[in-house]
Design a protein around this motif. Structure first.
Motif, PDB file in Angstrom:
ATOM      1  N   THR A   1       0.842  -1.205   0.000  1.00 18.96           N
ATOM      2  CA  THR A   1       0.000   0.000   0.000  1.00 18.96           C
ATOM      3  C   THR A   1       0.874   1.252   0.000  1.00 18.96           C
ATOM      4  O   THR A   1       0.608   2.220  -0.727  1.00 18.96           O
ATOM      5  CB  THR A   1      -0.898   0.032   1.248  1.00 18.96           C
ATOM      6  N   PHE A   2       1.908   1.193   0.842  1.00 17.77           N
ATOM      7  CA  PHE A   2       2.800   2.348   0.951  1.00 17.77           C
ATOM      8  C   PHE A   2       3.458   2.687  -0.385  1.00 17.77           C
ATOM      9  O   PHE A   2       3.410   3.818  -0.853  1.00 17.77           O
ATOM     10  CB  PHE A   2       3.869   2.073   2.010  1.00 17.77           C
ATOM     11  N   ILE A   3       4.062   1.647  -1.040  1.00 15.20           N
ATOM     12  CA  ILE A   3       4.756   1.997  -2.291  1.00 15.20           C
ATOM     13  C   ILE A   3       3.785   2.390  -3.396  1.00 15.20           C
ATOM     14  O   ILE A   3       4.103   3.132  -4.305  1.00 15.20           O
ATOM     15  CB  ILE A   3       5.692   0.860  -2.784  1.00 15.20           C
ATOM     16  N   LYS A   4       2.547   1.907  -3.289  1.00 14.52           N
ATOM     17  CA  LYS A   4       1.557   2.294  -4.295  1.00 14.52           C
ATOM     18  C   LYS A   4       1.127   3.757  -4.094  1.00 14.52           C
ATOM     19  O   LYS A   4       1.160   4.576  -5.023  1.00 14.52           O
ATOM     20  CB  LYS A   4       0.344   1.345  -4.184  1.00 14.52           C
ATOM     21  N   LEU A   5       0.735   4.065  -2.843  1.00 13.23           N
ATOM     22  CA  LEU A   5       0.167   5.385  -2.580  1.00 13.23           C
ATOM     23  C   LEU A   5       1.226   6.477  -2.509  1.00 13.23           C
ATOM     24  O   LEU A   5       1.082   7.553  -3.070  1.00 13.23           O
ATOM     25  CB  LEU A   5      -0.646   5.356  -1.285  1.00 13.23           C
ATOM     26  N   ALA A   6       2.345   6.145  -1.793  1.00 14.80           N
ATOM     27  CA  ALA A   6       3.346   7.201  -1.555  1.00 14.80           C
ATOM     28  C   ALA A   6       4.307   7.332  -2.721  1.00 14.80           C
ATOM     29  O   ALA A   6       4.711   8.427  -3.093  1.00 14.80           O
ATOM     30  CB  ALA A   6       4.112   6.913  -0.264  1.00 14.80           C
ATOM     31  N   LEU A   7       4.690   6.176  -3.293  1.00 16.45           N
ATOM     32  CA  LEU A   7       5.707   6.246  -4.346  1.00 16.45           C
ATOM     33  C   LEU A   7       5.126   6.096  -5.744  1.00 16.45           C
ATOM     34  O   LEU A   7       5.823   6.206  -6.734  1.00 16.45           O
ATOM     35  CB  LEU A   7       6.785   5.164  -4.118  1.00 16.45           C
ATOM     36  N   GLY A   8       3.848   5.745  -5.797  1.00 23.28           N
ATOM     37  CA  GLY A   8       3.196   5.630  -7.094  1.00 23.28           C
ATOM     38  C   GLY A   8       3.648   4.448  -7.928  1.00 23.28           C
ATOM     39  O   GLY A   8       3.498   4.438  -9.153  1.00 23.28           O
ATOM     40  N   VAL A   9       4.205   3.409  -7.263  1.00 25.07           N
ATOM     41  CA  VAL A   9       4.646   2.219  -7.997  1.00 25.07           C
ATOM     42  C   VAL A   9       3.441   1.317  -8.256  1.00 25.07           C
ATOM     43  O   VAL A   9       2.597   1.139  -7.388  1.00 25.07           O
ATOM     44  CB  VAL A   9       5.700   1.434  -7.167  1.00 25.07           C
ATOM     45  N   SER A  10       3.366   0.735  -9.442  1.00 27.23           N
ATOM     46  CA  SER A  10       2.252  -0.174  -9.726  1.00 27.23           C
ATOM     47  C   SER A  10       2.507  -1.524  -9.039  1.00 27.23           C
ATOM     48  O   SER A  10       3.604  -2.065  -9.128  1.00 27.23           O
ATOM     49  CB  SER A  10       2.133  -0.349 -11.240  1.00 27.23           C
ATOM     50  N   ILE A  11       1.486  -2.064  -8.337  1.00 26.15           N
ATOM     51  CA  ILE A  11       1.708  -3.318  -7.615  1.00 26.15           C
ATOM     52  C   ILE A  11       0.834  -4.455  -8.124  1.00 26.15           C
ATOM     53  O   ILE A  11       0.910  -5.581  -7.646  1.00 26.15           O
ATOM     54  CB  ILE A  11       1.434  -3.137  -6.102  1.00 26.15           C
ATOM     55  N   GLY A  12       0.005  -4.183  -9.110  1.00 26.11           N
ATOM     56  CA  GLY A  12      -0.961  -5.172  -9.588  1.00 26.11           C
ATOM     57  C   GLY A  12      -0.353  -6.470 -10.087  1.00 26.11           C
ATOM     58  O   GLY A  12      -0.960  -7.533  -9.973  1.00 26.11           O
ATOM     59  N   HIS A  13       0.870  -6.474 -10.562  1.00 24.43           N
ATOM     60  CA  HIS A  13       1.475  -7.663 -11.159  1.00 24.43           C
ATOM     61  C   HIS A  13       2.426  -8.367 -10.194  1.00 24.43           C
ATOM     62  O   HIS A  13       3.134  -9.276 -10.581  1.00 24.43           O
ATOM     63  CB  HIS A  13       2.262  -7.228 -12.395  1.00 24.43           C
ATOM     64  N   ARG A  14       2.459  -7.930  -8.949  1.00 25.92           N
ATOM     65  CA  ARG A  14       3.483  -8.475  -8.048  1.00 25.92           C
ATOM     66  C   ARG A  14       3.022  -9.728  -7.318  1.00 25.92           C
ATOM     67  O   ARG A  14       1.958  -9.736  -6.686  1.00 25.92           O
ATOM     68  CB  ARG A  14       3.880  -7.409  -7.033  1.00 25.92           C
ATOM     69  N   PRO A  15       3.832 -10.795  -7.361  1.00 26.21           N
ATOM     70  CA  PRO A  15       3.504 -12.025  -6.621  1.00 26.21           C
ATOM     71  C   PRO A  15       3.338 -11.740  -5.125  1.00 26.21           C
ATOM     72  O   PRO A  15       2.571 -12.407  -4.443  1.00 26.21           O
ATOM     73  CB  PRO A  15       4.709 -12.927  -6.850  1.00 26.21           C
ATOM     74  N   LEU A  16       4.045 -10.736  -4.632  1.00 24.48           N
ATOM     75  CA  LEU A  16       3.983 -10.393  -3.216  1.00 24.48           C
ATOM     76  C   LEU A  16       2.551 -10.053  -2.800  1.00 24.48           C
ATOM     77  O   LEU A  16       2.132 -10.336  -1.667  1.00 24.48           O
ATOM     78  CB  LEU A  16       4.899  -9.192  -2.960  1.00 24.48           C
ATOM     79  N   LEU A  17       1.811  -9.490  -3.733  1.00 21.87           N
ATOM     80  CA  LEU A  17       0.426  -9.120  -3.439  1.00 21.87           C
ATOM     81  C   LEU A  17      -0.399 -10.368  -3.147  1.00 21.87           C
ATOM     82  O   LEU A  17      -1.182 -10.416  -2.201  1.00 21.87           O
ATOM     83  CB  LEU A  17      -0.162  -8.356  -4.626  1.00 21.87           C
ATOM     84  N   ILE A  18      -0.174 -11.374  -4.000  1.00 21.02           N
ATOM     85  CA  ILE A  18      -0.905 -12.629  -3.801  1.00 21.02           C
ATOM     86  C   ILE A  18      -0.536 -13.225  -2.451  1.00 21.02           C
ATOM     87  O   ILE A  18      -1.378 -13.662  -1.683  1.00 21.02           O
ATOM     88  CB  ILE A  18      -0.570 -13.633  -4.927  1.00 21.02           C
TER      89      ILE A  18
END
Ligand code: UDP
Ligand code: MG
Length: 339
Positions: free
Chosen positions: A274-291
């Motif tokens: 959440t932090f890198i998405k909101l604060a840094l604007g990095v896309s996280i949709g494709h990351r295995p870490l999310l799963i």
């Protein structure tokens, strides 16, 4: 004397055997053992009358189809110290033994196989050992007469594993020839093929256990009722026992801990994403870490709530049956003087 049934509690006998083992119930599960049966009864009677023991033989017919039940009926009608319990169908050895325990009235219960592989002549020795102050004496087939590859090898491995898991160190769990104080058996519930684990269950209940080498013979009549498939069932039962031993009264200690750790890890990972998405604007949709984060979080919640459910179940288990979570060996009270 030999044919008498059980003696009342207050009748001491003076043949050198203590009162505790004066009333013996011999429990035998019978499934298609018609040829062995008469020899078995004879052998038990010989062994126990020679020792002047008061005994009763409880034969449980486990839905035999070879006429064992009819023979048992006859035997029970002609001999005073045989009781036959005929089950309606084949339930398996564990259920047959549980039925035997239910109908046994002795203060000591001895179990053995109905196929003459165990030797009834060993019973007096087991009883003598029990009388030394043990709650359970288990036979050890030191010189076992069964097929090496299909029976002895799996059994050796199983015995080792059971010893490791349960903490009771016996050489031979599978030996049916055992002697118990009846109060020990009275509150043990048997499921699956748990009869093999009676020593382990007894140990969980705080019993004093001893082991004694006994004779073993090759099967003369009939066929063995088991094959290799038993190994798998034994392993599954072992898992149950392991769980009961460690966590029966505190399931939350396992599931709660596992659940919380998993949840925590999931929350941390989720927070990071959440932090890198909101604060840094990095896309996280494709990351295995999310799963991984999602899986950890969901698993954690599941385990945690499962633990809570298990706590409820455990309470129902103990309270509905009036089963305390402890077992008392003895209570010593001051003598009250009424004068
Ligand atoms: N037995 C039973 N119900 C069953 C299978 C076996 O009561 O479904 C009894 C059987 O008659 C015998 C004892 O359990 O008295 C042990 O069985 P078996 O001798 O076949 O086992 P093994 O000695 O081969 O391990
Ligand atoms: Mg056998």
């Amino acid at each position: 004397m030999g044919d008498s049934v059980l003696i009342p509690e207050n009748l001491a006998i003076n043949n050198g055997i203590s009162e505790t083992i004066a009333a013996v119930a011999v429990v035998v599960p019978i499934y298609n053992e018609v040829e062995s049966l008469p020899h078995l009864i004879e052998a038990i009677a010989t062994a126990l009358t020679a020792d002047k023991l008061n005994y009763e033989i409880i034969c449980v017919d486990d839905g035999s189809t070879d006429g064992s039940a009819q023979l048992l009926k006859q035997l029970a009608q002609t001999r005073s110290n045989i009781r036959a319990v005929l089950l309606r169908r084949n339930y398996g050895q564990t259920a047959a033994m549980a039925a035997g325990f239910n109908y046994a009235r002795g203060r000591v219960i001895v179990t053995l196989d109905g196929d003459l592989q165990n030797d009834p002549a060993d019973i007096p020795r087991l009883l003598a050992k029990l009388d030394e102050g043990y709650d359970l004496v288990s036979g050890w087939r030191k010189d076992r007469k069964d097929a090496a590859l299909t029976r002895l090898l799996p059994s050796k491995m199983a015995n080792w594993l059971i010893g490791r898991v349960t903490g009771v160190n016996l050489h031979d769990y599978g030996c049916s020839l055992k002697a118990y104080r009846s109060e020990l058996v009275a509150d043990m519930n048997l499921y699956g093929e748990l009869h093999r684990f009676l020593p382990a269950l007894a140990f969980i209940e705080g019993a004093r256990i001893a082991e004694l080498p006994v004779r073993h013979h090759a099967r003369k009549y009939g066929r063995s009722k088991y094959g290799l498939g038993r190994t798998f069932r034994v392993l599954m039962d072992l898992l149950t026992i392991w769980f009961m031993k460690r966590f029966l009264t505190r399931p939350m200690h396992v599931f709660g801990l596992l659940g919380l750790s998993s949840m925590l890890l999931g929350i941390l990972l989720g927070g990071y994403l959440t932090f890198i998405k909101l604060a840094l604007g990095v896309s996280i949709g494709h990351r295995p870490l999310l799963i991984l984060a999602v899986v950890l979080l969901l698993t954690g919640i599941q385990l945690f709530s499962f633990g809570l459910l298990a706590e409820l179940l455990m309470r129902t288990y103990h309270e509905s049956q009036g089963r305390p979570i402890y077992r008392v060996r003895e209570i010593l009270e001051p003598i009250v003087n009424n004068s």
